[in-house]
Design a protein around this motif. Structure first.
Motif, PDB file in Angstrom:
ATOM      1  N   ARG A  78      50.531  30.423  37.081  1.00 21.08           N
ATOM      2  CA  ARG A  78      51.770  29.874  37.659  1.00 21.08           C
ATOM      3  C   ARG A  78      52.039  30.457  39.051  1.00 21.08           C
ATOM      4  N   THR A  79      51.937  31.783  39.174  1.00 18.27           N
ATOM      5  CA  THR A  79      52.330  32.425  40.440  1.00 18.27           C
ATOM      6  C   THR A  79      51.172  32.509  41.429  1.00 18.27           C
ATOM      7  N   LYS A  80      49.947  32.362  40.932  1.00 11.91           N
ATOM      8  CA  LYS A  80      48.736  32.484  41.778  1.00 11.91           C
ATOM      9  C   LYS A  80      48.687  33.855  42.460  1.00 11.91           C
ATOM     10  N   LYS A  81      49.266  34.876  41.790  1.00 15.87           N
ATOM     11  CA  LYS A  81      49.239  36.246  42.308  1.00 15.87           C
ATOM     12  C   LYS A  81      48.845  37.208  41.185  1.00 15.87           C
ATOM     13  N   ALA A  82      47.946  38.159  41.504  1.00 12.56           N
ATOM     14  CA  ALA A  82      47.539  39.124  40.469  1.00 12.56           C
ATOM     15  C   ALA A  82      47.256  40.495  41.077  1.00 12.56           C
ATOM     16  N   ALA A  83      47.749  40.713  42.299  1.00 14.87           N
ATOM     17  CA  ALA A  83      47.419  41.961  43.005  1.00 14.87           C
ATOM     18  C   ALA A  83      47.853  43.202  42.213  1.00 14.87           C
ATOM     19  N   HIS A  84      48.964  43.092  41.475  1.00 18.07           N
ATOM     20  CA  HIS A  84      49.496  44.277  40.774  1.00 18.07           C
ATOM     21  C   HIS A  84      48.865  44.466  39.406  1.00 18.07           C
ATOM     22  N   VAL A  85      47.995  43.524  39.013  1.00 18.12           N
ATOM     23  CA  VAL A  85      47.378  43.597  37.681  1.00 18.12           C
ATOM     24  C   VAL A  85      46.088  44.415  37.781  1.00 18.12           C
ATOM     25  N   SER A  86      45.876  45.348  36.858  1.00 20.87           N
ATOM     26  CA  SER A  86      44.693  46.207  36.914  1.00 20.87           C
ATOM     27  C   SER A  86      43.488  45.499  36.303  1.00 20.87           C
ATOM     28  N   PRO A  87      42.405  45.310  37.102  1.00 16.46           N
ATOM     29  CA  PRO A  87      41.205  44.682  36.542  1.00 16.46           C
ATOM     30  C   PRO A  87      40.530  45.576  35.494  1.00 16.46           C
ATOM     31  N   PHE A  88      40.732  46.912  35.646  1.00 19.40           N
ATOM     32  CA  PHE A  88      40.067  47.836  34.707  1.00 19.40           C
ATOM     33  C   PHE A  88      40.639  47.667  33.295  1.00 19.40           C
ATOM     34  N   MET A  89      41.957  47.334  33.229  1.00 19.28           N
ATOM     35  CA  MET A  89      42.516  47.087  31.892  1.00 19.28           C
ATOM     36  C   MET A  89      41.722  45.986  31.195  1.00 19.28           C
ATOM     37  N   PHE A  90      41.410  44.910  31.937  1.00 18.07           N
ATOM     38  CA  PHE A  90      40.733  43.769  31.303  1.00 18.07           C
ATOM     39  C   PHE A  90      39.256  44.040  31.093  1.00 18.07           C
ATOM     40  N   MET A 130      39.852  35.268  26.673  1.00 18.93           N
ATOM     41  CA  MET A 130      41.050  35.415  27.522  1.00 18.93           C
ATOM     42  C   MET A 130      40.842  36.527  28.554  1.00 18.93           C
ATOM     43  N   ASP A 131      40.182  37.599  28.142  1.00 18.03           N
ATOM     44  CA  ASP A 131      39.910  38.706  29.084  1.00 18.03           C
ATOM     45  C   ASP A 131      39.036  38.205  30.236  1.00 18.03           C
ATOM     46  N   ILE A 132      38.008  37.418  29.905  1.00 20.94           N
ATOM     47  CA  ILE A 132      37.106  36.875  30.937  1.00 20.94           C
ATOM     48  C   ILE A 132      37.895  35.962  31.878  1.00 20.94           C
ATOM     49  N   LEU A 133      38.728  35.110  31.281  1.00 22.42           N
ATOM     50  CA  LEU A 133      39.539  34.186  32.096  1.00 22.42           C
ATOM     51  C   LEU A 133      40.432  34.972  33.054  1.00 22.42           C
ATOM     52  N   MET A 134      41.035  36.050  32.542  1.00 21.81           N
ATOM     53  CA  MET A 134      41.950  36.850  33.384  1.00 21.81           C
ATOM     54  C   MET A 134      41.187  37.522  34.519  1.00 21.81           C
ATOM     55  N   LEU A 135      39.960  37.998  34.243  1.00 19.55           N
ATOM     56  CA  LEU A 135      39.145  38.618  35.299  1.00 19.55           C
ATOM     57  C   LEU A 135      38.757  37.586  36.355  1.00 19.55           C
ATOM     58  N   ILE A 136      38.474  36.353  35.916  1.00 19.00           N
ATOM     59  CA  ILE A 136      38.149  35.277  36.868  1.00 19.00           C
ATOM     60  C   ILE A 136      39.369  34.988  37.756  1.00 19.00           C
ATOM     61  N   LEU A 137      40.547  34.893  37.130  1.00 15.76           N
ATOM     62  CA  LEU A 137      41.789  34.624  37.884  1.00 15.76           C
ATOM     63  C   LEU A 137      42.072  35.765  38.867  1.00 15.76           C
ATOM     64  N   LYS A 138      41.836  36.990  38.411  1.00 14.77           N
ATOM     65  CA  LYS A 138      42.054  38.169  39.269  1.00 14.77           C
ATOM     66  C   LYS A 138      41.163  38.058  40.507  1.00 14.77           C
ATOM     67  N   TYR A 139      39.912  37.582  40.313  1.00 12.59           N
ATOM     68  CA  TYR A 139      38.966  37.420  41.441  1.00 12.59           C
ATOM     69  C   TYR A 139      39.389  36.247  42.331  1.00 12.59           C
ATOM     70  N   VAL A 140      39.762  35.141  41.721  1.00 10.22           N
ATOM     71  CA  VAL A 140      40.126  33.928  42.477  1.00 10.22           C
ATOM     72  C   VAL A 140      41.323  34.198  43.379  1.00 10.22           C
ATOM     73  N   TYR A 141      42.314  34.936  42.853  1.00  7.14           N
ATOM     74  CA  TYR A 141      43.554  35.197  43.624  1.00  7.14           C
ATOM     75  C   TYR A 141      43.543  36.575  44.268  1.00  7.14           C
ATOM     76  N   ARG A 142      42.352  37.130  44.517  1.00  2.17           N
ATOM     77  CA  ARG A 142      42.275  38.522  45.008  1.00  2.17           C
ATOM     78  C   ARG A 142      42.947  38.704  46.369  1.00  2.17           C
ATOM     79  N   ASP A 143      42.998  37.651  47.222  1.00  4.04           N
ATOM     80  CA  ASP A 143      43.541  37.841  48.571  1.00  4.04           C
ATOM     81  C   ASP A 143      45.041  37.576  48.648  1.00  4.04           C
ATOM     82  N   ARG A 144      45.679  37.253  47.533  1.00  2.00           N
ATOM     83  CA  ARG A 144      47.107  36.899  47.581  1.00  2.00           C
ATOM     84  C   ARG A 144      47.961  38.108  47.194  1.00  2.00           C
ATOM     85  N   ASP A 145      48.810  38.553  48.114  1.00  2.00           N
ATOM     86  CA  ASP A 145      49.644  39.739  47.808  1.00  2.00           C
ATOM     87  C   ASP A 145      50.992  39.369  47.230  1.00  2.00           C
TER      88      ASP A 145
END
Lengths: 87, 87
Positions: free
Chosen positions: B28-40, B72-87
């Motif tokens: 929805r927000t297309k933002k994931a900068a504050h989400v830790s990839p290591f958690m996933f 779901m973890d894989i999907l979240m990691l993909i989203l984290k990568y896709v939106y990596r440049d959005r702060d």
């Protein structure tokens, strides 16, 4: 120690520790706007029920790993509230 | 159905579904900068091992709930990568 036990304990430790990197990142960056609080509310309920399940079947590893996760979920919800105004 | 089974299945469903609110928020927000990839990454390893554990003890609920979490973890990691440049 048989393979099943090693795999089960390792899986339990990993899923219990999973929230720690998010807690560390949030403390370091003091930002959590993009983190979903509902994830940690659902995790809180799930880990709480796993803890209760551990009591029902008297399984200490299940109680300990999920009690730890439960406390991490609470900590993350507190951090999410504390840093709620930071974008 | 006895209490233990109800508690165990509910706990499994909740912890399996926990990542969904984060995936929805990120889409929805297309933002994931504050989400830790290591958690996933840690969750991915943990859920993967729980899935393997389920095969070792031939327990379908453990296999299904953790296979769902794994995806779901894989999907979240993909989203984290896709939106990596959005702060």
């Amino acid at each position: 120690m048989d393979l099943k036990l090693v795999i089960g304990i390792s899986a339990g430790i990993l899923t219990a520790l999973a929230v720690v990197p998010q807690v560390v990142k949030t403390i370091r960056t003091k930002k959590a706007a993009h983190v979903s609080p509902f994830m940690f509310l659902v995790l809180l309920a799930g880990n709480g029920l796993w803890c209760y399940y551990g009591f029902l079947i008297s399984d200490l590893p299940i109680i300990i790993t999920n009690a730890f996760s439960f406390s991490m979920d609470i900590l993350m919800l507190i951090l999410k509230y504390v840093y709620r105004d930071r974008d």
